[in-house]
Write a protein that holds these residues in place. Structure first.
Motif, PDB file in Angstrom:
ATOM      1  N   THR A 265      -5.105  19.576  -8.465  1.00 48.52           N
ATOM      2  CA  THR A 265      -6.483  19.135  -8.309  1.00 48.52           C
ATOM      3  C   THR A 265      -7.900  20.241  -8.214  1.00 48.52           C
ATOM      4  OG1 THR A 265      -4.978  20.627  -6.166  1.00 48.52           O
ATOM      5  CG2 THR A 265      -5.642  18.434  -5.948  1.00 48.52           C
ATOM      6  N   THR A 266      -7.942  21.186  -8.448  1.00 48.42           N
ATOM      7  CA  THR A 266      -8.403  22.227  -8.768  1.00 48.42           C
ATOM      8  C   THR A 266      -9.230  22.048  -9.251  1.00 48.42           C
ATOM      9  OG1 THR A 266      -7.012  23.761  -9.652  1.00 48.42           O
ATOM     10  CG2 THR A 266      -7.780  24.444  -7.203  1.00 48.42           C
TER      11      THR A 266
ATOM     12  N   GLN B 104     -19.553  18.321  -9.674  1.00 46.84           N
ATOM     13  CA  GLN B 104     -19.929  18.495  -8.035  1.00 46.84           C
ATOM     14  C   GLN B 104     -20.438  19.504  -7.609  1.00 46.84           C
ATOM     15  OE1 GLN B 104     -17.969  15.902  -6.587  1.00 46.84           O
ATOM     16  NE2 GLN B 104     -18.934  16.353  -5.599  1.00 46.84           N
TER      17      GLN B 104
ATOM     18  N   SER C 282      -8.449   9.543 -13.059  1.00 47.24           N
ATOM     19  CA  SER C 282      -7.548  10.522 -14.408  1.00 47.24           C
ATOM     20  C   SER C 282      -6.751   9.003 -14.880  1.00 47.24           C
ATOM     21  CB  SER C 282      -7.067  12.014 -14.355  1.00 47.24           C
ATOM     22  OG  SER C 282      -6.321  11.128 -13.175  1.00 47.24           O
TER      23      SER C 282
ATOM     24  N   LYS D  32      -7.086   5.603  -3.813  1.00 48.17           N
ATOM     25  CA  LYS D  32      -7.062   4.655  -2.588  1.00 48.17           C
ATOM     26  C   LYS D  32      -9.203   5.293  -1.457  1.00 48.17           C
ATOM     27  CE  LYS D  32      -2.528   3.325  -2.566  1.00 48.17           C
ATOM     28  NZ  LYS D  32      -1.689   2.584  -1.642  1.00 48.17           N
TER      29      LYS D  32
ATOM     30  N   SER E 162       0.721  -1.106   0.618  1.00 49.55           N
ATOM     31  CA  SER E 162      -0.042   0.275  -0.074  1.00 49.55           C
ATOM     32  C   SER E 162       0.798   1.370   0.211  1.00 49.55           C
ATOM     33  CB  SER E 162      -0.868   0.003   1.164  1.00 49.55           C
ATOM     34  OG  SER E 162      -1.953   0.786   1.353  1.00 49.55           O
ATOM     35  N   PHE E 163       1.559   1.063   0.495  1.00 49.99           N
ATOM     36  CA  PHE E 163       2.614   2.144   0.924  1.00 49.99           C
ATOM     37  C   PHE E 163       3.891   2.797  -0.345  1.00 49.99           C
ATOM     38  CE2 PHE E 163       0.915   2.378   4.906  1.00 49.99           C
ATOM     39  CZ  PHE E 163       0.549   3.844   5.085  1.00 49.99           C
TER      40      PHE E 163
ATOM     41  N   SER F  14      -4.364   3.737   7.445  1.00 46.53           N
ATOM     42  CA  SER F  14      -3.556   3.175   6.455  1.00 46.53           C
ATOM     43  C   SER F  14      -3.763   4.489   4.723  1.00 46.53           C
ATOM     44  CB  SER F  14      -3.026   2.423   6.171  1.00 46.53           C
ATOM     45  OG  SER F  14      -2.533   2.115   3.927  1.00 46.53           O
TER      46      SER F  14
ATOM     47  N   MET G 137     -10.261  12.901 -10.614  1.00 50.18           N
ATOM     48  CA  MET G 137      -8.380  12.946 -10.146  1.00 50.18           C
ATOM     49  C   MET G 137      -8.431  10.521  -9.908  1.00 50.18           C
ATOM     50  SD  MET G 137      -6.098  14.388  -8.009  1.00 50.18           S
ATOM     51  CE  MET G 137      -5.817  15.743  -8.084  1.00 50.18           C
ATOM     52  N   GLU G 138      -9.430  10.733  -9.676  1.00 50.81           N
ATOM     53  CA  GLU G 138      -9.164   9.231  -8.947  1.00 50.81           C
ATOM     54  C   GLU G 138      -9.572   8.398 -10.387  1.00 50.81           C
ATOM     55  OE1 GLU G 138     -12.091  10.727  -7.781  1.00 50.81           O
ATOM     56  OE2 GLU G 138     -13.441  10.445  -7.832  1.00 50.81           O
TER      57      GLU G 138
ATOM     58  N   HIS H 110      -9.335  18.772 -11.090  1.00 50.22           N
ATOM     59  CA  HIS H 110      -9.787  18.019 -11.013  1.00 50.22           C
ATOM     60  C   HIS H 110     -11.458  17.873 -10.846  1.00 50.22           C
ATOM     61  CE1 HIS H 110      -7.229  14.897 -13.008  1.00 50.22           C
ATOM     62  NE2 HIS H 110      -6.467  15.416 -12.671  1.00 50.22           N
ATOM     63  N   GLY H 111     -11.038  18.346  -9.626  1.00 51.69           N
ATOM     64  CA  GLY H 111     -12.068  19.046  -8.669  1.00 51.69           C
ATOM     65  C   GLY H 111     -13.539  19.160  -8.639  1.00 51.69           C
ATOM     66  N   GLN H 112     -13.173  19.862 -10.347  1.00 48.13           N
ATOM     67  CA  GLN H 112     -14.480  20.929 -10.035  1.00 48.13           C
ATOM     68  C   GLN H 112     -15.939  19.631 -11.044  1.00 48.13           C
ATOM     69  OE1 GLN H 112     -12.653  23.691  -9.937  1.00 48.13           O
ATOM     70  NE2 GLN H 112     -14.147  23.675  -8.073  1.00 48.13           N
TER      71      GLN H 112
ATOM     72  N   ARG I 150     -13.110  15.320  -3.603  1.00 47.71           N
ATOM     73  CA  ARG I 150     -12.742  15.963  -4.750  1.00 47.71           C
ATOM     74  C   ARG I 150     -13.417  16.997  -5.337  1.00 47.71           C
ATOM     75  NH1 ARG I 150     -16.982  12.003  -8.387  1.00 47.71           N
ATOM     76  NH2 ARG I 150     -15.644  10.108  -8.486  1.00 47.71           N
ATOM     77  N   ARG I 151     -13.723  17.846  -4.435  1.00 47.30           N
ATOM     78  CA  ARG I 151     -13.758  19.174  -4.268  1.00 47.30           C
ATOM     79  C   ARG I 151     -12.191  19.667  -4.028  1.00 47.30           C
ATOM     80  NH1 ARG I 151     -18.167  22.636  -2.634  1.00 47.30           N
ATOM     81  NH2 ARG I 151     -17.637  23.499  -4.201  1.00 47.30           N
ATOM     82  N   GLY I 152     -11.257  18.617  -4.399  1.00 41.82           N
ATOM     83  CA  GLY I 152     -10.112  19.378  -4.064  1.00 41.82           C
ATOM     84  C   GLY I 152      -8.862  19.723  -2.253  1.00 41.82           C
TER      85      GLY I 152
ATOM     86  N   PRO J 271      -3.624  11.321  -7.498  1.00 43.63           N
ATOM     87  CA  PRO J 271      -4.447  10.100  -8.678  1.00 43.63           C
ATOM     88  C   PRO J 271      -4.126   8.940  -7.634  1.00 43.63           C
ATOM     89  CG  PRO J 271      -3.357  11.388 -10.336  1.00 43.63           C
ATOM     90  CD  PRO J 271      -2.699  12.474  -9.137  1.00 43.63           C
TER      91      PRO J 271
ATOM     92  N   ARG K  90       1.531  13.176   2.153  1.00 41.51           N
ATOM     93  CA  ARG K  90       1.464  12.922  -0.144  1.00 41.51           C
ATOM     94  C   ARG K  90       0.623  14.046  -0.421  1.00 41.51           C
ATOM     95  NH1 ARG K  90       2.365   6.705  -1.197  1.00 41.51           N
ATOM     96  NH2 ARG K  90       4.829   6.266   0.457  1.00 41.51           N
TER      97      ARG K  90
ATOM     98  N   PHE L  75     -11.492   6.692  -2.795  1.00 45.11           N
ATOM     99  CA  PHE L  75     -12.758   6.403  -3.637  1.00 45.11           C
ATOM    100  C   PHE L  75     -12.716   4.964  -2.842  1.00 45.11           C
ATOM    101  CE2 PHE L  75     -15.184   5.357  -6.965  1.00 45.11           C
ATOM    102  CZ  PHE L  75     -16.280   6.184  -7.041  1.00 45.11           C
TER     103      PHE L  75
ATOM    104  N   THR M  12     -15.127  11.308   0.737  1.00 46.11           N
ATOM    105  CA  THR M  12     -15.411  11.357  -0.932  1.00 46.11           C
ATOM    106  C   THR M  12     -16.144  12.834  -1.895  1.00 46.11           C
ATOM    107  OG1 THR M  12     -16.278   8.934  -0.574  1.00 46.11           O
ATOM    108  CG2 THR M  12     -15.730   9.917  -3.038  1.00 46.11           C
TER     109      THR M  12
ATOM    110  N   LEU N 102      -3.639  15.127  -2.054  1.00 43.73           N
ATOM    111  CA  LEU N 102      -4.445  14.323  -2.916  1.00 43.73           C
ATOM    112  C   LEU N 102      -3.731  14.101  -3.967  1.00 43.73           C
ATOM    113  CD1 LEU N 102      -7.587  16.204  -2.139  1.00 43.73           C
ATOM    114  CD2 LEU N 102      -6.589  14.039  -1.194  1.00 43.73           C
TER     115      LEU N 102
ATOM    116  N   ILE O 187      -2.954   8.527   6.258  1.00 43.28           N
ATOM    117  CA  ILE O 187      -1.542   8.761   6.643  1.00 43.28           C
ATOM    118  C   ILE O 187      -1.271   8.630   5.122  1.00 43.28           C
ATOM    119  CG2 ILE O 187       0.855   7.702   7.381  1.00 43.28           C
ATOM    120  CD1 ILE O 187      -0.544   5.667   9.346  1.00 43.28           C
ATOM    121  N   GLN O 188      -1.222   7.926   4.713  1.00 36.05           N
ATOM    122  CA  GLN O 188      -0.605   8.473   3.174  1.00 36.05           C
ATOM    123  C   GLN O 188      -1.380   9.947   2.196  1.00 36.05           C
ATOM    124  OE1 GLN O 188      -0.664   5.193   0.102  1.00 36.05           O
ATOM    125  NE2 GLN O 188      -1.043   3.481   2.205  1.00 36.05           N
TER     126      GLN O 188
END
Ligand code: HEM
Ligand SMILES: [Cu+2]
Lengths: 651, 211, 109
Positions: free
Chosen positions: C6-7, C14, B24, B182, A627-628, B165, B21-22, C9-11, B97-99, B177, B173, B184, B93, B175, B168-169
């Motif tokens: 991100t932005t 939504q 993409s 993950k 996972s990491f 987990s 993004m998920e 994608h985010g839109q 999606r809104r970042g 892809p 890291r 989602f 979620t 947000l 933490i990620q």
């Protein structure tokens, strides 16, 4: 001797000559393998190229090699059984020993021979047929393989440590419950099947996603090769049937280890519910091990008749029909439970209905050959042998589907004959057809025709000599799983002939191994990538295919795309622009994770919870580490691709 | 040979910004679809456990019945904790999606806490039954009860580890892809556990009170 | 990689307020209390109560699937919806089939 010590020795070490001999052979063979690998300094190569690979082609090869080994293992069991039954009143195997042997024979043949063989063929052919670079989840694919492998080891370990399972491959309760069968043998069965079953579900998901989402541009569903179609449907069967087996196995294990009452006779358990769940999985399972081979026959028959497959649409429709029907016929395996007229009628009729789509497929193969230029190469021979054999198997199946009549046939040698006609005549012949057909794609060399024919004819003749008399002796009243029989019933001549046939098949197997060894050394190299003048995309790349399968992704215009490109498409071919190719990294984690499962499984077999928990921890750590993980893939640079292609004469 | 350069580019780490993004990357959308397929499989698995429970429900071997064991406050608390956690997981979620990284993490933490609360109630419920002498060994009914509800509980516990987990990620890291995919997928899993629970409170607890 | 994206994608599709989720949550509360009422307050015969709460459960499962899990959301053919429905079909076959088949005791007795 101290009784505790004696008990330990009796439980954990073999105590008769036969087992000692078998154990000795296993240990010697393992030592020999270790020695050869060390002597030729091949360990590193093995680790880098195979044990850590995520390449579907290599995984496919490992599946098929393992399956052939298991065919040998299950075949040895069969020879032992047939030797015992050659004459009346033989007792060289004790009743318990015979029970162990038919149990391991059936289990090994279905779950550790047929399944991996079929899945090996998925791996070898499907991504190439749809123009993909690999399966959707290559890392998961490696996990599936290693779970199967570890499970097979664990299952076979039962022979050496603790004793084999002995309640039949169907493991019916209450016989298989803790009360009547206390030893660790049944636990081996339950746990090994559980582990390989998890891997199989993952394979089903993997190939479903691969086929639905990763086809080359232009390959609509109705342009997929028929083998790919059959794998798609098989994946659906796997995804929805295997969880039922998982639950069934888990519940019986909970009964046995933790004293629950699912399938016990006391405290309200329902032993027949084990049987019910077993066959809810079990019937789809028999289609899982036959449908992909229907796909193989479709490919082989079209290729060697030099014709388009006849009735493609009807083939697809019958596959879909089979996939739904196979979930609503399961009771035909236990009509004699006496569920009542309504239930037995319903399931009898639904069973007979399945014969319709199957018959449609049969006719389509025949019409494909009709007026074709049929070439009798090895794969085609196996396909041709399949048609009459499977017909006998299928027709006797329809007889068994008549519920009242089944009260007569049930659990007799008539049934044994029936399912060997479908399993050997359909599954095994199909696996052989597929193996001969794709062997050049796997290894870049054709299997020799002349020695192959010896093996073929020995198999075909011996198979019928062995199993045809079983129909008769079954009707004469000989029941399945009988470890010996009295003289004077008139069974002896039939049984004797059957045993001759069994030995004949053993010779056929040896000839086949000779055929393979001979071809590896002297066989005809395939330099074209298209040794059979094939029709589908796997033949458009080199043999064996490069790591990345296709230097550029093909575009599909036709059902037989490669044929179309060779003979129909006259447009000028543009020179492809090669781009770097994105590929997954190898990893040692799948094999480690599977080893964790193996350790945990071994612990649960003996209810030793320290190794069990340790093994599960290894599994969890592997999952967490994955996972990491950040670097899961790499690019193959353009110059490497160009060099590979140039070396194959492709640029 | 006819070939497709667009298809070759898809297989790269190509990012399609017209999708969430998920989804993409090719990898992301494959994994999301693969997880749906797995859920289908898991659904059949639960259906077998339900079958066992329904068949063995009356086989109490003269011992505890559902009427004697189940009590409303416990299983209603469990139900509301899990329902709410499914809602907050949906909000995670939504924020993703809104970042909104911090909101995502916050909702995920709330989800995990509600999940822990659920597990807490379930453990105390089970311990209570065992201390009363109602165990797996007692009757077929109880074997089926503990296995069905316990399997769901194991799923929830695994989900808690998994979400942790992922939290933490995302914190490490951000947000991207991979992490959005993950979130989602873990979200799908969590909602699915709620689906399973809906049938558990209906078939096990409510029916256990009616029959 | 793409974290500055991100932005953009985010839109995607939504709304500014999570209406779907809130409605879904309220509905599932209502349905749960509905079941509770059928069990405790309705005084109907038990067969009727069971039918009612099973129907409510099916509705509530749909809420999770459609409002929370985005079952219908895809970028390409919607295979997942078909698969989940097929899974429900198999699940129903297993449950209903087993109950029917295992009622055999009554014939023997
Ligand atoms: C290749 C030569 C084979 C021979 C000579 C052979 C022979 C036998 C015999 C003698 C039995 C036991 C009958 C009894 O005592 O009741 C048996 C059972 C069985 N065989 Fe085979 N077999 C062969 C191949 C296969 C293959 C390829 C498969 C599956 C793909 C298979 C699957 C089974 C199963 C499932 C059983 C039932 C085991 C049980 O009763 O639990 N066999 N076979
Ligand atoms: Cu069947």
């Amino acid at each position: 001797m101290n009784p505790a010590v004696r008990h330990f020795i009796l439980t954990f070490f073999p105590h008769n000559v036969l087992e000692l001999g078998a154990d000795g052979a296993i240990i010697m063979a393992s030592l020999a393998i270790v020695f050869v690998l060390t002597y030729f300094k091949k360990w590193k190569w093995l680790w880098r190229e195979y044990l850590t690979t995520v390449d579907h082609k290599k995984i496919g090869i490992m599946y098929i090699i393992a399956a052939i080994t298991m065919l040998f293992r299950g075949g040895s069991d069969a020879i032992l059984m047939r030797s015992q039954l050659a004459f009346p009143n033989e007792h060289f195997l004790s009743a318990n020993h015979y029970d162990e042997i038919f149990t391991t024979h059936g289990t090994v043949m279905i779950l550790f021979m047929a399944m991996p063989f079929v899945i090996g063929l998925f791996n070898v052919a499907v991504p190439l047929q749809i123009g993909a670079r690999d399966v959707a989840f290559p890392y998961l694919n490696a996990i599936s393989f290693w779970l199967f492998f570890v499970a097979a080891l664990l299952f076979n370990l039962s022979f050496v440590v603790g004793g084999s399972p002995n309640a039949g491959w169907t493991s019916y309760t209450p016989l298989a419950g803790a009360h009547f069968d206390p030893g660790p043998g049944e636990n081996y069965y339950l746990i090994a099947l559980q582990i390989t079953g998890i891997g199989t579900i993952a394979t089903g998901v993997n190939f479903l996603v691969t086929i639905l989402k990763m086809r080359a541009p232009g390959m609509t569903l109705m342009r997929m090769p028929m083998f790919t179609w059959s794998v798609l449907i098989t994946s659906i069967l796997i995804i929805f049937a295997f969880p039922v087996l998982a639950v069934d196995l888990a519940l019986l294990l909970i009964d046995r280890l933790f004293g629950a009452h699912f399938f016990t006779i006391s405290a309200g358990g329902m032993p027949m519910q084990w049987v019910n769940l077993f066959w809810i999985w079990g019937h789809p399972e028999v289609y899982i091990v036959i449908l992909p081979l229907f796909g193989v026959f479709s490919e082989v028959v079209a290729t060697f008749s030099r014709k388009r497959l006849f009735g493609y649409g009807a083939m697809v429709v019958s596959l879909l029909a089979i996939s739904i029907l196979s979930f609503v016929v399961w009771v035909h395996h236990f009509f004699t439970m006496g569920a009542g007229v309504g239930v037995n009628d319903f399931f009898g009729v639904s069973t007979m209905l399945i014969a319709v789509p199957t018959g449609v497929k049969m006719f389509n193969w025949l019409f494909t050959m009709w007026r074709g230029r049929v070439e009798f190469a090895m794969p085609m021979l196996w396909a041709l042998a399949f048609i009459p054999t499977f017909l006998i198997g299928g027709l006797s199946g329809v007889m068994l589907a008549v519920a009242p009549a089944d009260y007569q046939y049930h659990n007799s040698y008539f049934l044994v004959a029936h399912f060997h006609y479908v399993l050997v005549g359909g599954t095994v012949f199909g696996c052989f057809a597929g193996m001969y057909y794709w062997w050049p794609k796997m290894f870049g060399v054709k299997l020799d025709e002349r020695t192959g024919r010896w093996a073929f004819w020995t198999w075909i003749v011996s198979f019928n000599v062995c199993f045809l008399p079983m129909f008769v002796v079954g009707l004469m009243g000989m029941t399945r799983r009988m470890y010996t029989y009295p003289a004077g019933l008139g069974w002896m001549p039939y049984n004797f002939v059957e045993t001759i046939g069994a030995y004949g098949m053993a010779i056929g197997f040896v000839l086949m191994v000779y055929n393979i060894v001979y071809s590896i050394r002297k066989g005809e190299r395939d330099l074209t990538g298209d040794p059979w003048d094939g029709r589908t995309l796997e033949w458009s790349t080199t043999s064996p295919a490069p790591e990345y399968n296709f230097a550029v992704t093909p575009v599909v215009h036709d059902r037989d795309e490669w044929w179309y490109q060779k003979y129909v498409d006259k447009s000028k071919k543009e020179k492809p622009v090669i781009r770097p190719i994105h590929m997954p990294n190898n990893s040692g984690r799948p094999i480690t994770l599977a080893a964790g499962f193996g350790l945990a499984g071994f612990g649960f077999v003996f209810a030793w919870y320290v190794p069990a928990i340790l093994g599960l921890l290894i599994v969890l750590i592997c999952l967490g580490a994955r996972s990491f993980e950040l670097n899961t893939d790499h690019y193959i640079p353009v110059d490497v691709i160009e060099r590979t292609e140039a070396a194959a004469g492709r640029l | 040979m006819a070939y497709s350069m667009e298809a070759d580019m898809e297989h790269d780490h190509h990012i399609d910004t017209s999708k969430p993004m998920e989804y993409s990357t090719e990898d992301g959308s494959l994994k999301i679809f693969g997880f749906w397929v797995f859920l289908g499989s898991d659904l059949v698995l639960f259906s077998c456990l339900f079958t066992m429970y329904i068949l063995l429900f009356r086989n109490t071997a003269g011992s505890f019945t559902s009427q004697q064991l189940f009590d409303y406050p416990t299983f209603l608390s469990e139900t509301f904790l899990l329902l709410t956690s499914s809602f907050t997981c949906g909000l995670a979620t939504y924020s993703m999606r809104r970042g909104m990284k911090n909101a995502t993490i916050a909702w995920l933490i709330v989800t995990v806490l509600l999940g822990l609360g659920f597990i807490g109630f379930e453990v105390s419920e089970f311990t209570k039954y065992v201390s009363m002498g109602a165990t797996m060994h007692t009757s077929a009914f109880l074997s089926a009860f503990f296995t069905l509800v316990g399997t769901h509980g194991c799923h929830v516990s695994l989900g808690i580890l998994w979400l942790t987990s992922i939290i933490i990620q995302v914190a490490m890291r951000g947000l991207n892809p991979v992490t959005t995919r993950k979130i989602f997928i873990a979200g799908l899993y969590w909602h699915f556990l709620d689906v399973a629970w809906i049938f558990i409170f209906t078939v096990v607890y409510f029916m256990g009170k009616v029959l | 990689m793409a974290s500055n994206d991100t932005t953009k994608h985010g839109q995607h599709h939504q709304e500014a307020f999570p209406w779907k989720h809130i409605i879904g949550f309220l509905l599932s509360l209502v349905l749960t209390f509905g079941s509770l009422w059928f069990v405790l307050g309705s005084h109907l015969p038990s067969q009727a109560v069971i039918s009612a709460i099973v129907i409510l459960a099916v509705f509530q499962a749909m809420i999770q699937l459609f409002l929370f899990m985005h079952l219908t959301e895809t970028f390409g053919p919607n295979y997942q919806q078909f698969l989940i429905f097929f899974a429900f079909f198999i699940a129903f076959t297993v449950v209903a089939g087993s109950i029917w088949i295992m009622a055999f005791k009554s014939y023997v007795a």
